[in-house]
Design an enzyme around this catalytic site. Structure first.
Site, PDB file in Angstrom:
ATOM      1  N   TRP A 165       0.853  -1.190   0.000  1.00 44.67           N
ATOM      2  CA  TRP A 165       0.000   0.000   0.000  1.00 44.67           C
ATOM      3  C   TRP A 165       0.887   1.238   0.000  1.00 44.67           C
ATOM      4  O   TRP A 165       1.884   1.307   0.717  1.00 44.67           O
ATOM      5  CB  TRP A 165      -0.885  -0.025   1.241  1.00 44.67           C
ATOM      6  CG  TRP A 165      -1.754   1.170   1.448  1.00 44.67           C
ATOM      7  CD1 TRP A 165      -2.554   1.780   0.530  1.00 44.67           C
ATOM      8  CD2 TRP A 165      -1.902   1.911   2.667  1.00 44.67           C
ATOM      9  NE1 TRP A 165      -3.208   2.844   1.099  1.00 44.67           N
ATOM     10  CE2 TRP A 165      -2.826   2.955   2.410  1.00 44.67           C
ATOM     11  CE3 TRP A 165      -1.371   1.789   3.941  1.00 44.67           C
ATOM     12  CZ2 TRP A 165      -3.217   3.869   3.383  1.00 44.67           C
ATOM     13  CZ3 TRP A 165      -1.760   2.690   4.911  1.00 44.67           C
ATOM     14  CH2 TRP A 165      -2.664   3.718   4.634  1.00 44.67           C
ATOM     15  N   ASP A 248      -1.206  -5.904   9.355  1.00 46.74           N
ATOM     16  CA  ASP A 248      -2.114  -4.825   8.985  1.00 46.74           C
ATOM     17  C   ASP A 248      -3.330  -5.480   8.344  1.00 46.74           C
ATOM     18  O   ASP A 248      -3.210  -6.173   7.330  1.00 46.74           O
ATOM     19  CB  ASP A 248      -1.430  -3.869   8.000  1.00 46.74           C
ATOM     20  CG  ASP A 248      -2.303  -2.670   7.641  1.00 46.74           C
ATOM     21  OD1 ASP A 248      -3.285  -2.409   8.373  1.00 46.74           O
ATOM     22  OD2 ASP A 248      -2.003  -1.986   6.649  1.00 46.74           O
ATOM     23  N   LYS A 284     -13.315  -0.104   5.403  1.00 47.18           N
ATOM     24  CA  LYS A 284     -13.855  -0.870   4.285  1.00 47.18           C
ATOM     25  C   LYS A 284     -15.023  -1.758   4.705  1.00 47.18           C
ATOM     26  O   LYS A 284     -16.076  -1.748   4.081  1.00 47.18           O
ATOM     27  CB  LYS A 284     -12.754  -1.742   3.659  1.00 47.18           C
ATOM     28  CG  LYS A 284     -11.481  -0.996   3.245  1.00 47.18           C
ATOM     29  CD  LYS A 284     -11.710  -0.033   2.114  1.00 47.18           C
ATOM     30  CE  LYS A 284     -10.409   0.473   1.502  1.00 47.18           C
ATOM     31  NZ  LYS A 284      -9.545   1.211   2.429  1.00 47.18           N
TER      32      LYS A 284
END
Length: 439
Positions: A165, A248, A284
């Site tokens: 990311w 993560d 999300k």
């Protein structure tokens, strides 16, 4: 020269005024500033892509850049369970706007911890896990980076997958004194799959007791996750090297639709006896993008160590944002703590993840129908919100400039941006880019 007289050249009043104005304008145009040495930074690519998309007037435009869920009509989606939770909160007159504790809402922390590790987790029962409510995943990651910077030996490396990311590197580099980072291999570009041998080799060659940042599920940007057997190989090597896992997880329940399946890797590492740092985002899976809801968890060797570390983490948080906001955490807690809302939320997760899976299949089917060169099966084998298409930068440029399809330059697309109304257009554009521009 004695006896000669000289006259000083004169300037008309109009000329003098013009000159004075020129000098004054020059001074005003270049003000003295403490920041005059600062150069303008390049814009964040993902946010820049969104700005370009919104400014485009073409009716065919498609946004495949933003990492946010969209309905089949291409609209943002507020979950029904979220709306119901917010109504409950609105009607609860006992709630107030007082500060939360430094580590956040205790009810939210308990429910977030149980969601991630499982209610029956031995580490929870032994009080070896502490949780701090964070500013979504990004803020939680930053506190985690500060933990590495302040509590680990100076010079400890954080190993990060290549690719990862886009914000991961920046978060660690901006922690106090800058946390040193190194890449480990992850993506096999030729085979469009996990480079397991390269990953294991890089972890083996890294200094002992390094910190390894791992995507728990739905790896961003590749969409490629290790299998359970591969996760076990990674865990065993990390145990030999005394590496610290830093998980993560931003897509629990959003990757496969199964909350327990998406957290399997974390739970497996705990079973293997690891201490670890875990950052958790609710952006999300709850659709709470602008509420900034997340959590930081630390799994420690004992309850005594956990209490000591928590006391130090509170100092880091107090000096950063003092305490987290309440509303988003209350929404998540209201859902997780209410059986009816929890069941509804789980069903909505399945609907969202299921639509993305359908769009993967629809895109690949259309590429096959068009006879697009190459093997596109990796799009359906990948999971989560994103697909790493393998498109080259020039091909991406073609999609943006010629076809008004917006994605980032590494070829990552958000599958949530596809729908039944645009998937054929996107496939045709990819076909055009691939057949006219060599990778």
């Amino acid at each position: 020269y004695m006896g000669r007289s000289y006259r000083t050249p004169t300037m008309s009043s109009e000329s003098a005024i013009r000159r004075l104005n020129t000098i004054t304008s020059s001074i005003q145009a270049q003000p003295c500033s403490q920041f005059s040495h600062v150069n303008e930074a390049p814009p964040d690519e993902i946010f820049k892509t969104g700005i370009m998309y919104r400014a485009d007037k073409d009716s065919r435009k498609v946004d495949l850049g933003v990492g946010a869920y969209r309905t089949n009509e291409g609209k943002p989606y507020v979950l029904s369970s979220v709306r119901k939770a917010e109504e409950l909160i609105h009607n609860n007159t006992s709630l107030n706007k007082e500060y939360l504790p430094i580590d956040g809402d205790a009810t939210f922390n308990k429910l977030a911890r149980e969601l991630l590790f499982g209610k029956e987790s031995p580490a929870i029962k032994e009080n070896r896990i502490f949780t701090c409510q964070g500013i979504s995943g990004t803020g939680s990651l930053r506190v985690g980076a500060e933990i590495v910077a302040s509590m680990f030996p100076k010079g400890t490396n954080v190993l990060i997958s290549k690719p990862t990311w886009g914000n991961h590197m920046s978060i660690f580099s901006h922690a106090r004194s800058g946390v040193p980072t190194k890449f480990y291999r992850y993506w096999d570009a030729k085979g469009r799959k996990l480079d397991l041998s390269g990953l294991l080799e890089d972890l083996k060659n890294a200094p002992d007791r390094s910190v390894v940042l791992l995507h728990a599920c739905a790896h961003n940007p590749t969409g490629v996750d290790p299998t359970k057997d591969q996760w076990n190989q990674i865990a065993q090597l990390m145990k030999q090297k005394n590496h610290m896992p830093f998980f993560d997880i931003a897509y629990q329940g959003f990757a496969t639709g199964d909350l327990d399946e998406d957290s399997w890797a974390i739970r497996h590492f705990i079973e293997q006896g690891f201490e670890m740092i875990v950052t958790q985002s609710f952006a999300k899976n709850f659709g709470l993008y602008n509420e900034r809801v997340g959590a930081l968890h630390l799994v420690c060797a004992s309850d005594k160590i956990a209490a000591a570390v928590l006391s130090q983490v509170k100092i880091l948080i107090r000096a950063n944002y003092s305490n987290p906001p309440a509303h988003g955490a209350r929404v998540a807690a209201a859902i997780l703590g209410n059986p009816a809302l929890l069941a509804e939320w789980k069903q909505e997760l399945k609907v969202m993840s299921g639509r993305i899976i359908e769009m993967r299949k629809a895109l690949v089917d259309e590429l096959k129908r068009l006879g697009t060169p190459g093997d596109w099966s990796h799009i359906t084998s990948q999971i989560g919100m994103f697909s790493f298409t393998g498109l080259a930068p020039k091909q991406v440029e073609c999609l943006v400039q010629k076809h008004h399809i917006y994605l980032i330059s590494n070829g990552r697309i958000s599958m949530a941006g596809l729908n039944t109304g645009n998937v054929k257009y996107v496939a045709a554009a990819i076909h055009d880019a691939v057949t006219t521009i060599k990778a």
